[in-house]
Design a protein around this motif. Structure first.
Motif, PDB file in Angstrom:
ATOM      1  N   LEU A 604     -27.727  18.074  -3.114  1.00 10.64           N
ATOM      2  CA  LEU A 604     -26.953  18.826  -4.098  1.00 10.64           C
ATOM      3  C   LEU A 604     -27.794  19.925  -4.720  1.00 10.64           C
ATOM      4  N   GLN A 608     -25.393  20.897  -9.820  1.00  4.62           N
ATOM      5  CA  GLN A 608     -24.585  19.749  -9.415  1.00  4.62           C
ATOM      6  C   GLN A 608     -25.279  18.439  -9.781  1.00  4.62           C
ATOM      7  N   ASN A 611     -24.988  17.817 -13.520  1.00 10.05           N
ATOM      8  CA  ASN A 611     -23.639  17.399 -13.925  1.00 10.05           C
ATOM      9  C   ASN A 611     -23.351  15.966 -13.495  1.00 10.05           C
ATOM     10  N   VAL A 612     -23.778  15.597 -12.272  1.00  9.29           N
ATOM     11  CA  VAL A 612     -23.595  14.205 -11.826  1.00  9.29           C
ATOM     12  C   VAL A 612     -24.369  13.264 -12.735  1.00  9.29           C
ATOM     13  N   GLN A 642     -18.160  14.875   1.557  1.00 12.81           N
ATOM     14  CA  GLN A 642     -18.342  14.847   0.116  1.00 12.81           C
ATOM     15  C   GLN A 642     -19.132  13.609  -0.303  1.00 12.81           C
ATOM     16  N   ALA A 674     -16.681  17.960 -14.462  1.00 10.60           N
ATOM     17  CA  ALA A 674     -16.459  17.841 -13.023  1.00 10.60           C
ATOM     18  C   ALA A 674     -15.741  19.077 -12.474  1.00 10.60           C
ATOM     19  N   ALA A 679     -15.992  19.531  -8.629  1.00 11.96           N
ATOM     20  CA  ALA A 679     -15.854  18.122  -8.247  1.00 11.96           C
ATOM     21  C   ALA A 679     -14.515  17.583  -8.726  1.00 11.96           C
ATOM     22  N   LYS A 696     -16.067  12.644  -6.964  1.00 13.07           N
ATOM     23  CA  LYS A 696     -16.184  13.166  -5.607  1.00 13.07           C
ATOM     24  C   LYS A 696     -16.727  14.584  -5.678  1.00 13.07           C
ATOM     25  N   VAL A 697     -17.920  14.782  -5.047  1.00 14.84           N
ATOM     26  CA  VAL A 697     -18.597  16.074  -5.092  1.00 14.84           C
ATOM     27  C   VAL A 697     -18.619  16.658  -3.683  1.00 14.84           C
TER      28      VAL A 697
END
Length: 706
Positions: A604, A608, A611-612, A642, A674, A679, A696-697
């Motif tokens: 990622l 990303q 953020n996750v 993904q 997201a 995402a 889900k990314v």
């Protein structure tokens, strides 16, 4: 002898006929039989035997005679009875025919299309039928109290009553104006005659419509005369040979003529018509003689100055002998000049209409036609699609029976009242029912179609299913409320974080730096004394103490920095950062966390990963604060293209739809975060069954480094 006496004697004789015949026969038998027996024998014994035999013969013979006499009279009686019965039946038939004829006469009078008035010799009404009563607005009783002179409206133009002709036995037909009960005047045609019993009978026919038509015709003639002289279009009168004897100014202008030309010269249409149009003119005149008029056609005229112009010509055959022509001429010069433009506009119009038609066929609008009795006349394919009914299924049905629920009845009834008044803005949203029983929201645009008198003919309703749109509005309103609450919460959190950082810096780092500063001041004073009191050991202790404070400050500063942006995430990546986060979480909450990453390096981008990391951090925080869970499972795996992060707890769960905006700030923040990096976040939870957060990314390169 009188007939009555003779009939009585005959009746008496007929009554005693059989006994009289029996008496005569008995007497003759006794007299002649005794003589006969006496001549046969004188023996008493024989006489006795013969007398007995003679008695039996008499009984038998008299019985036969009586039987035939009675039978003969009975047949006559039965025949008389039959004749009497037949006569009675004939009398009844004649009586019934008379009654039928009387009833027919009464029905003719009662239901005649004309009013029937009967008056005596003095003119007083003695009978009138219902039509006559309705004509004049009086009841029969009122009319029977009146005289015929009471109803006649007199003015100077009306002829006198023709009573002398009536008394002479003539039938008189005359137009009269009668006075109605309401004071208005009724135009009638009266056919009057005197009956054999000296009564007057009048058949009155309402000719108001005919009079009205005559007035209209008169007005029409006046209007035509005004139109002829108005010079709106060229008009002229001519004979069948084309000789013009009357024309208006516009016709003279078209041909470049003057009134003097008409008065001084004999103008013929053929003289102003090019040769190539003469045959067409003659053919149109022949056809017009047959059918009475000529369909307008285009031709050219040659003006007095020799210029050719285009005109539209039409005419009708008039005159008592059908030997005259009334023609109109319209100058098409300017029209011809713009004809090409009209053709071009027409083609463009056709193309536009075709595009519009195609557009109308494709737009998702239900198109329904409803008649004035609120019955469906037409259902278009989109309406069939929305409501599930075919056009033939709903044709002639009331929408209230299958399409409109009770909850919308009052709204639709109010619209119907507005349609009847011609309101073009009776639109709105109401609930409808589909064939499969679903309740949907439809927005309707209604156009009432009215006739010339303003009465409703039908209603064209165009509708669209706005169920999802209205639902989206509700969801959008909730989302706006959540976003406002989130913005307020983020502002509060930001201020709290600033205050916390300020406290950390002031309470710990500030105190440590102040202590170091004071130690340095003290040490500088010792150095500046430059005497034997300077103790090196003390300096070493102070320096050692300051080193400790500086190390503590560095550790605290690193902790603050890691809370603001984890250093392990920057240096080692997402999976190690989550492992470190989970260790910190377990140490603080003492909750069991099962971490199962099925992938080591998701690949990622930095934003990303951050953020996750924050979404997992927020999920753990929510589990501690709200779920009451004892165990959490975190799974990270790759599926198709993904990365999926699944966080599940065994807590009490909740219903996301029932949360107020201020209660779902954390969830809203997670979803917005997201969405911000492309995402998809979903949360599934039920009471007493725990909560599952699935992130889900996408693993594509569609996201920039910014």
């Amino acid at each position: 002898m009188p007939d009555n006496l003779r009939k009585k004697i005959i009746n008496y004789v007929k009554a005693f006929k059989i006994p009289l015949i029996y008496l005569i026969l008995s007497t003759l038998w006794i007299f002649f039989s005794d003589l006969f027996v006496g001549n046969i024998t004188k023996n008493p014994a024989e006489l006795t035997r013969l007398q007995t035999l003679k008695g039996w013969i008499f009984v038998f013979a008299s019985t036969l005679v009586l039987y035939f006499l009675i039978k003969s009279d009975r047949n006559k009686i039965e025949k008389s009875l039959e004749e009497e019965k037949s006569a009675r039946e004939q009398a009844e038939l004649m009586k019934q025919k008379v009654l039928d004829e009387q009833e027919k006469t009464r029905m003719i009078i009662e239901y005649a299309s004309e009013g029937i008035f009967i008056a005596d010799e003095k003119g007083k009404y003695i009978d009138v039928n219902p039509v006559g009563c309705r004509m004049l607005g009086y009841s029969k009783e009122e009319l029977l109290e009146m005289n015929l002179r009471d109803l006649i409206y007199y003015d100077s133009s009306d002829p006198p009553l023709a009573l002398d002709k009536l008394r002479a036995g003539k039938t008189v037909t005359v137009e009269r104006k009668l006075k109605k009960k309401d004071g208005s005047i009724l135009h009638t045609e009266i056919v009057a005659k005197m009956l054999p019993d000296k009564r007057f009978q009048g058949l009155v026919r309402d000719i108001s419509e005919r009079k009205h038509a005559e007035d209209i015709l008169k007005q029409s003639e006046e209007r035509f005369r005004a139109f002829f002289n108005s010079n709106v279009i060229g008009t002229f009168y001519s004979d069948l040979d084309g000789n013009v004897f009357s024309a208006n100014d516009e016709f003279l202008r078209i041909l470049g003529l003057t009134k003097d030309d008409i008065q001084n010269e004999k103008i013929r249409i053929q003289n102003f018509t090019p040769a190539e149009y003469l045959e067409r003119d003659e053919e149109n005149i022949r056809n017009a003689i047959v059918i009475g008029s000529c369909h307008p056609y285009e031709k050219q005229f040659i003006k007095k100055n020799g210029e050719r112009i285009w005109v539209l010509v039409g005419f009708v055959i008039v005159g008592n002998k059908r030997d005259e022509i009334l023609a109109y001429v319209l100058d098409l010069t300017k029209l011809k000049e713009t004809e090409e433009n009209y053709k071009r506009l027409y083609i463009e119009n056709e193309e536009l209409l075709q595009r519009l038609q195609l557009h109308l066929e494709r737009i998702p609008l239900a198109y329904i036609i409803i008649d004035k009795d609120f019955k469906i006349k037409f259902f278009n394919p989109e309406a069939e699609k929305i409501f599930g009914y075919k056009n033939q299924e709903v044709k002639g049905k009331d929408p209230f029976d299958f399409l409109i629920p009770a909850s919308s009845r009052a709204i639709v009834e109010e619209k119907r009242k507005r349609w009847l008044s011609g309101d073009m803005n009776a639109n709105g949203i109401n609930e409808n029912i589909t064939k499969d029983g679903r309740t949907i929201l439809c927005q309707w645009y209604n156009t009432p179609i009215l006739d010339e008198d303003g009465n409703l003919v039908e209603v064209i309703s165009m509708g669209i299913d706005v169920t999802e749109r209205e639902k989206s509005k509700t969801e959008l309103l909730k989302s706006e409320q959540k976003l406002r609450a989130l913005a307020s919460h983020l502002q509060s959190v930001r201020e709290e974080e600033r205050a916390a950082i300020a406290r950390e810096l002031h309470d710990e780092l500030g105190q440590i730096l102040t202590s170091i500063k004071m130690n340095l001041i003290m040490m500088s004073k010792q150095v500046m004394l430059e005497d034997d009191s300077f103790d090196k050991k003390i300096f070493e202790n102070e320096i050692h103490s300051m080193n400790g404070m500086i190390e503590q400050s560095v550790k605290r500063l690193k902790k603050l920095i890691s809370e603001l942006r984890p250093e392990v995430l920057e240096n080692l990546g997402l999976i190690p950062a989550l492992e470190w986060l989970i260790e910190q979480f377990i140490s603080r909450s003492e909750m069991k966390v099962n971490f199962h990453p099925a992938i080591i390096n998701p690949g990622l981008k930095k934003d990303q990963e951050l953020n996750v990391y924050r979404i997992v951090q927020e999920s753990l925080t929510n589990a501690v604060r709200h779920s009451g869970a004892s165990e959490i499972w975190i799974d990270i795996y790759k599926r198709e293209n993904q990365l999926e992060i699944k966080i599940t707890d065994n807590g009490k769960g909740f219903n996301p739809d029932l949360l107020e905006p201020f209660q779902s700030i954390g969830i809203t923040g997670m979803k917005e975060r997201a969405i911000a990096f492309g995402a998809d976040l979903s949360i599934k939870s039920n009471s007493r069954s725990g909560t599952t957060v699935l992130l889900k990314v996408p693993l594509s390169n569609n996201f920039s480094e910014d």
